[in-house]
Structures are given as C-alpha cells and as structure tokens.
Design a protein around this motif. Structure first.
Motif, short mmCIF file in Angstrom:
data_model
loop_
_atom_site.label_atom_id
_atom_site.label_comp_id
_atom_site.label_asym_id
_atom_site.label_seq_id
_atom_site.Cartn_x
_atom_site.Cartn_y
_atom_site.Cartn_z
N TRP A 31 35.93 39.91 44.80
CA TRP A 31 35.78 39.63 46.24
C TRP A 31 37.11 39.49 47.01
N TRP A 32 38.26 39.25 46.34
CA TRP A 32 39.50 39.08 47.10
C TRP A 32 40.40 40.30 46.97
N THR A 33 40.87 40.61 45.79
CA THR A 33 41.63 41.83 45.55
C THR A 33 41.30 42.31 44.15
N THR A 34 41.31 43.61 43.96
CA THR A 34 40.87 44.16 42.68
C THR A 34 41.86 43.94 41.55
N LYS A 35 43.11 43.57 41.87
CA LYS A 35 44.11 43.34 40.82
C LYS A 35 44.50 41.86 40.80
N VAL A 36 44.02 41.18 39.76
CA VAL A 36 44.28 39.74 39.59
C VAL A 36 44.61 39.50 38.12
N ALA A 37 45.62 38.71 37.88
CA ALA A 37 45.99 38.36 36.50
C ALA A 37 46.39 36.90 36.46
N GLU A 38 46.22 36.29 35.29
CA GLU A 38 46.63 34.89 35.14
C GLU A 38 47.43 34.73 33.86
N ALA A 39 48.54 33.98 33.96
CA ALA A 39 49.36 33.65 32.79
C ALA A 39 50.01 32.30 33.04
N ASP A 40 49.97 31.44 32.05
CA ASP A 40 50.63 30.14 32.11
C ASP A 40 50.24 29.32 33.34
N GLY A 41 48.97 29.36 33.72
CA GLY A 41 48.50 28.55 34.84
C GLY A 41 48.85 29.08 36.21
N VAL A 42 49.33 30.32 36.29
CA VAL A 42 49.64 30.95 37.57
C VAL A 42 48.80 32.22 37.71
N ILE A 43 48.09 32.31 38.83
CA ILE A 43 47.27 33.49 39.11
C ILE A 43 48.06 34.39 40.06
N ALA A 44 48.23 35.65 39.67
CA ALA A 44 48.97 36.63 40.49
C ALA A 44 47.97 37.58 41.12
N PHE A 45 48.06 37.72 42.44
CA PHE A 45 47.19 38.59 43.22
C PHE A 45 48.00 39.77 43.73
N SER A 46 47.54 40.99 43.49
CA SER A 46 48.24 42.19 43.96
C SER A 46 47.53 42.75 45.18
N PHE A 47 48.29 42.90 46.25
CA PHE A 47 47.79 43.52 47.47
C PHE A 47 48.67 44.72 47.81
N VAL A 48 49.81 44.48 48.44
CA VAL A 48 50.70 45.54 48.87
C VAL A 48 52.03 45.38 48.14
N PRO A 49 52.42 46.35 47.31
CA PRO A 49 53.66 46.22 46.54
C PRO A 49 54.86 45.85 47.41
N ASP A 50 55.65 44.91 46.93
CA ASP A 50 56.88 44.46 47.59
C ASP A 50 56.66 43.85 48.98
N VAL A 51 55.40 43.57 49.36
CA VAL A 51 55.14 43.00 50.67
C VAL A 51 54.35 41.70 50.56
N PHE A 52 53.19 41.75 49.92
CA PHE A 52 52.31 40.56 49.88
C PHE A 52 51.56 40.54 48.56
N ASN A 53 52.00 39.70 47.65
CA ASN A 53 51.41 39.56 46.32
C ASN A 53 51.51 38.09 45.90
N PRO A 54 50.69 37.23 46.51
CA PRO A 54 50.83 35.79 46.26
C PRO A 54 50.60 35.41 44.80
N GLN A 55 51.38 34.44 44.38
CA GLN A 55 51.24 33.86 43.04
C GLN A 55 50.86 32.40 43.24
N MET A 56 49.73 32.01 42.66
CA MET A 56 49.20 30.68 42.88
C MET A 56 49.19 29.87 41.59
N ARG A 57 49.86 28.73 41.63
CA ARG A 57 49.79 27.81 40.50
C ARG A 57 48.47 27.04 40.61
N VAL A 58 47.71 27.03 39.53
CA VAL A 58 46.44 26.32 39.53
C VAL A 58 46.72 24.82 39.45
#
Length: 140
Positions: A31-58
C-alpha cells in the motif's frame, strides 16, 4: 512551531489485519511503496532514487495496537520526523489514528503536499485491508 499531520481512518478489518499491513515490509509494500526492506530495526522505503527514500527506525511494534517510527535517513525534509499508527477496535472493525510530527519546520506547500500524499496512501491502506489490493507507489 511543531507541525503534525493527523488522519483518522475507519477500516472494516480487525486490528490484527491493519497491524499486519503496517508493521513490516510484507504489508507495507502492498500500500505505500513496492520496494521496502528491513535490516537491524530500520525499514528502508524506496520511492525516487537519490531524491526521497526514507529510512525509519522502528521505535514500537505492539501487536495489534501500535507502530511507531523515527526517520533516520534518506529524506532530508523528514529528518527526525516521528510517525505513529495507533489502532483500536471500532464499530466491528478498526480505527487507525495516524500522526506524523516533523523534526524541522516545513514551508506551507511542502506540508500540504505531505498531508495530501498521506491521505492518498492511507486510502491505499484502507483498500488493501478491504480488498487485498492497495495502490502503492511503483518504485523503480
């Protein structure tokens, strides 16, 4: 001045289903973006390369009631922002209360864009919980 986006969404699905859609990459990619990965308690969201790819600490995952994140990278304008999803039973389904508090002051137009985009993606979350098909961003 602290800026906070607030949305309240009633979802015709049990809290456990809504939680599953939010708590990790498998649900988020529907529902948010088709490319999502999680490692070491941080979720990385891919939207636009080199522009907007938030990384969220859980910060919190309390099934089936709450998910909270802090933005720790990948989106300068969201640096330090906090995002929280609170879920509770409501009228045979769930009520989702979404908040995003910003770590820095945003100009009025940027705040408006983020508020609109969250409305769109929370509608996508609602559709995913109702039908099994959301409208996530098609990440390259």
């Amino acid at each position: 001045m602290t800026q906070t986006i607030l949305h309240v969404v009633d979802v015709p699905a049990p809290p456990g289903d809504v939680f599953a859609a939010i708590e990790g990459p498998d649900g988020l990619a529907h529902w948010w973006t088709t490319k999502v990965a999680e490692a070491d308690g941080v979720i990385a969201f891919s939207f636009v390369p080199d522009v907007f790819n938030p990384q969220m600490r859980v910060e919190e995952r309390t099934s089936p009631n709450a998910v909270a994140w802090t933005c720790v990278g990948g989106a300068q304008q969201w640096a330090g922002a906090s995002i929280r999803f609170d879920i509770r039973e409501h009228e045979g389904g769930s009520r989702l209360v979404f908040r995003q508090g910003y770590g820095m002051e945003l100009d009025e137009e940027s705040f408006g864009i983020y508020n609109f985009n969250w409305g769109y993606y929370l509608e996508s979350l609602l559709e995913y919980c109702k039908t099994g098909a959301g409208k996530p961003f098609p990440a390259p």
